[in-house]
Design a protein around this motif. Structure first.
Motif, PDB file in Angstrom:
ATOM      1  N   GLY A 130       0.787  -1.231   0.000  1.00 33.82           N
ATOM      2  CA  GLY A 130       0.000   0.000   0.000  1.00 33.82           C
ATOM      3  C   GLY A 130       0.818   1.281   0.000  1.00 33.82           C
ATOM      4  O   GLY A 130       0.371   2.300   0.536  1.00 33.82           O
ATOM      5  N   GLN A 140      -0.904   4.470  -1.580  1.00 36.98           N
ATOM      6  CA  GLN A 140      -2.018   4.918  -0.749  1.00 36.98           C
ATOM      7  C   GLN A 140      -1.507   5.603   0.522  1.00 36.98           C
ATOM      8  O   GLN A 140      -2.044   6.624   0.941  1.00 36.98           O
ATOM      9  CB  GLN A 140      -2.929   3.752  -0.398  1.00 36.98           C
ATOM     10  N   LYS A 141      -0.448   5.067   1.140  1.00 38.52           N
ATOM     11  CA  LYS A 141       0.125   5.680   2.346  1.00 38.52           C
ATOM     12  C   LYS A 141       0.667   7.072   2.038  1.00 38.52           C
ATOM     13  O   LYS A 141       0.477   8.001   2.823  1.00 38.52           O
ATOM     14  CB  LYS A 141       1.235   4.798   2.915  1.00 38.52           C
ATOM     15  N   GLU A 193      -0.284   9.091  -0.396  1.00 43.05           N
ATOM     16  CA  GLU A 193      -1.410   9.992  -0.661  1.00 43.05           C
ATOM     17  C   GLU A 193      -2.162  10.330   0.630  1.00 43.05           C
ATOM     18  O   GLU A 193      -2.605  11.466   0.813  1.00 43.05           O
ATOM     19  CB  GLU A 193      -2.349   9.372  -1.700  1.00 43.05           C
ATOM     20  N   THR A 194      -2.299   9.379   1.533  1.00 43.24           N
ATOM     21  CA  THR A 194      -3.010   9.610   2.791  1.00 43.24           C
ATOM     22  C   THR A 194      -2.200  10.501   3.735  1.00 43.24           C
ATOM     23  O   THR A 194      -2.721  11.458   4.295  1.00 43.24           O
ATOM     24  CB  THR A 194      -3.320   8.269   3.489  1.00 43.24           C
ATOM     25  N   ARG A 213       1.781  -0.447  -8.459  1.00 48.68           N
ATOM     26  CA  ARG A 213       0.955   0.748  -8.683  1.00 48.68           C
ATOM     27  C   ARG A 213       1.796   2.007  -8.448  1.00 48.68           C
ATOM     28  O   ARG A 213       1.727   2.969  -9.197  1.00 48.68           O
ATOM     29  CB  ARG A 213      -0.262   0.742  -7.768  1.00 48.68           C
TER      30      ARG A 213
END
Length: 149
Positions: free
Chosen positions: A29, A32-33, A35-36, A133
């Motif tokens: 991830g 995602q990390k 972006e978060t 990704r």
């Protein structure tokens, strides 16, 4: 079995296989990390970081809505941080033929070339293996960066 039944069976099997595929994927991830949290952690193999690497990283960080946070330290510690996910990218005049490619994934090459004794090689960034990704988004950003004036 009738021909119609076999056709539908194949369609159902194909749909099931395609539904199970979520490619490209980041098992850990990473994207995602980033972006978060809004932070892209960069291990600097060269200090100061070459301007080409810094521009490419800044462009990528902006594209994912993050700020770049730079980390310095011994090269082996930076590589260990990359492998365990504490660092997202390694940068700093890294040639495409780096022996670290056994431990990390390589971005697509971007200009300018890295000058080595007696030759030059394409420049790359390193990231955690398997984070496809993240790699895809990074490479897309590098392609766009190359096209900037």
């Amino acid at each position: 079995m009738t021909r119609l039944f076999r056709t539908w069976l194949w369609i159902i099997c194909a749909a099931g296989l395609l539904a199970g595929c979520y490619v490209p994927n980041d098992p850990e991830g990473t994207l995602q990390k980033i972006e978060t949290d809004g932070v892209l952690r960069i291990g600097m193999v060269a200090d100061p970081l070459p301007a080409a690497d810094r521009r490419a990283i800044d462009q990528f960080a902006e594209s994912v809505g993050a700020r770049a946070a730079y980390v310095t330290g011994p090269a082996h510690a930076l590589l260990a941080g990359l492998e365990d996910g504490q660092i997202h990218l390694l940068a700093g005049d890294i040639p495409e033929s780096t022996p670290w490619s056994k431990h990390a994934a390589l971005s697509n090459p971007f200009p300018p070339r890295v000058m080595l004794p007696g030759r030059s090689e394409k420049r790359v960034l390193l990231l955690r293996k398997g984070e496809n990704r993240f790699l895809l988004r990074l490479n897309r950003s590098l392609r766009q960066w190359e096209q900037l004036p």
